[in-house]
Enzyme design. Structure first.
Site, PDB file in Angstrom:
ATOM      1  CG  HIS A 202       8.430  -7.701  -0.976  1.00 46.35           C
ATOM      2  ND1 HIS A 202       7.437  -8.639  -1.068  1.00 46.35           N
ATOM      3  CD2 HIS A 202       8.087  -6.886   0.057  1.00 46.35           C
ATOM      4  CE1 HIS A 202       6.542  -8.437  -0.130  1.00 46.35           C
ATOM      5  NE2 HIS A 202       6.885  -7.380   0.576  1.00 46.35           N
ATOM      6  CG  ASP A 223       3.184  -7.692   2.279  1.00 40.34           C
ATOM      7  OD1 ASP A 223       3.281  -8.490   3.213  1.00 40.34           O
ATOM      8  OD2 ASP A 223       4.164  -7.164   1.706  1.00 40.34           O
ATOM      9  CD  GLU A 257       9.856  -8.449   2.553  1.00 39.31           C
ATOM     10  OE1 GLU A 257       9.843  -7.625   3.471  1.00 39.31           O
ATOM     11  OE2 GLU A 257       8.905  -9.242   2.362  1.00 39.31           O
ATOM     12  CD  GLU A 258       6.280 -11.250   2.640  1.00 36.71           C
ATOM     13  OE1 GLU A 258       5.495 -10.354   2.294  1.00 36.71           O
ATOM     14  OE2 GLU A 258       6.644 -11.419   3.826  1.00 36.71           O
ATOM     15  CG  ASP A 285       6.928  -4.173   1.990  1.00 33.09           C
ATOM     16  OD1 ASP A 285       7.633  -4.895   2.717  1.00 33.09           O
ATOM     17  OD2 ASP A 285       5.834  -4.523   1.524  1.00 33.09           O
ATOM     18  CG  HIS A 361       2.061 -12.226   5.645  1.00 27.78           C
ATOM     19  ND1 HIS A 361       3.145 -12.527   6.415  1.00 27.78           N
ATOM     20  CD2 HIS A 361       2.486 -11.292   4.769  1.00 27.78           C
ATOM     21  CE1 HIS A 361       4.191 -11.810   6.038  1.00 27.78           C
ATOM     22  NE2 HIS A 361       3.807 -11.058   5.030  1.00 27.78           N
TER      23      HIS A 361
END
Ligand code: ZN
Length: 393
Positions: A202, A223, A257-258, A285, A361
């Site tokens: 992603h 990420d 994707e998230e 990923d 994140h």
């Protein structure tokens, strides 16, 4: 003072109203969701492994945080456009892909002469440059302007790598549930163009802000700029060696994707609907943080056992690093979209789940966490190029 809070509450109600999301989650996470995200959680259908829930939109990020922190899953849920669509998917869900039944896949490794020189050309400097480029956008959040800019940059970069090749095309795939498009580079096969190999990851990023909101700063170096950089390096080496493929090879940078595997789910579903013969899918990923003793960790749940074994042989033959296995649960990344659609998928990950990069994140998911290098990610690029070429023969 009370008046101010009332205004804030009203404003958030206006923003989100009580819009509801239709999601599937791992059944093993239901009690934690009830306890930490939504005490009055609506469970529409509870399955042995996967359950269908309805959740207030404003609680989505809290759910994402729970999945990330407590289960190591990003996102750990799949988002549906409607309840009807979710029920349809659940009904046709094939946990165990049965692709073997469709045609025999020989997972032989016999292309040493072709693969070895390609593996040797995998380069850390060009890989780290792509991570730097993508993580320099303030955010690649699916709704953000820079999230779109990053996708457009990637499209033009991939086009430049495939320049002059009539068998190579780059396309944007628009989605119903997000303004962010996915990007797909295709190398059209010569002998078996109907058989398709997919390498994907992603392109979007996400970070938590204050008050449980979405932050405007989400570099997402690991990420998942790392996964995109890893596959871009594979493309670069294949193109610079004028590699021609027997099967059709597709490199995919998935959108959104998230927020629930939105891009990959729509794409995998469309391939299934079209009856496309996808012979293998590799998900990249998070490839650039060495948290464990093992260099590459293959997830064994929601993936294909035979293909996982093939990939461990690829690693032993061409990468020669330590590998291990682990589980990351339902919808922990885009491979779940392909598995749900009945195709053989694998998810080689940067470390054991318990040792994974904890800066993701957040605004701290920067290249500095990997000391501004891509030494870990290039192990994955070597594995991926060998996987593609061996599966392509
Ligand atoms: Zn990710």
């Amino acid at each position: 003072m009370k008046k101010i809070w009332m205004v804030i509450a009203l404003m958030s109600l206006q923003c989100f109203g009580n819009e509801k999301l239709i999601l599937t989650v791992g059944t093993d996470s239901l009690s934690a969701i009830k306890a930490q995200v939504s005490v009055d959680l609506e469970i529409l259908k509870q399955g042995d492994e996967i359950s269908l829930i309805r959740l207030d939109k404003e609680k989505m990020f809290k759910l994402s945080e729970l999945m990330h922190h407590d289960f190591g899953r990003c996102p750990g849920f799949t988002k549906y456009f409607s309840e009807a669509e979710a029920y349809e998917d659940l009904a046709s869900l094939q946990i165990k892909s049965s692709v073997q039944g469709l045609f025999t896949l020989d997972y032989k490794i016999d292309q040493h002469l072709l693969v070895k020189p390609l593996v040797e050309q995998i380069d850390e400097v060009s890989t780290v440059q792509i991570i730097a480029q993508l993580s320099n956008y303030p955010t690649r959040y699916h709704k953000s302007k820079t999230g779109l800019e990053a996708v457009m940059w990637l499209k033009s970069h991939w086009e430049s790598l495939g320049q002059g090749r009539s068998d190579v095309t780059v396309e944007l795939v628009k989605h119903r549930d997000t303004p962010q498009p996915s990007v797909i580079l295709t190398i059209e096969g010569t002998e078996n163009p109907e058989q398709v190999i997919v390498v994907g990851g992603h392109v979007d990023s996400i970070a938590r802000g204050f008050f449980g909101g979405i932050s405007k700063i989400a570099p997402g170096a690991d990420d998942n700029a790392s996964g995109i950089a890893t596959m871009t390096e594979v493309i670069r080496v294949l193109m610079s060696n004028s590699y021609r493929s027997n099967k059709t090879i597709k490199f995919m940078a998935y959108a959104a994707e998230e927020i629930g595997l939105v891009g990959s789910r729509e794409i995998a579903k469309s391939f299934k609907k079209a009856g496309t013969q996808v012979v293998g899918v590799m998900q990249l990923d998070m490839t650039n943080f060495k948290g464990s003793d093992e260099d590459i960790v293959l997830m064994t749940d929601y993936t294909n056992k035979a293909q996982n074994t093939f990939i461990t042989s690829i690693i032993d033959t061409y990468v020669k690093v330590k590998w291990g296995t682990d589980k990351c649960g339902y919808a922990c990344s885009d491979h779940a979209s392909w598995t749900n659609a009945g195709f053989p998928a694998s998810m080689p990950f940067e470390s054991k789940v318990k040792d994974m990069n904890r800066k993701i994140h957040s605004k701290k998911d920067t290249l500095a966490v990997s000391k501004n290098h891509a030494f870990h990610a290039i192990k994955f690029a070597k594995m991926a190029i060998a996987y593609v070429v061996e599966l392509d023969r």
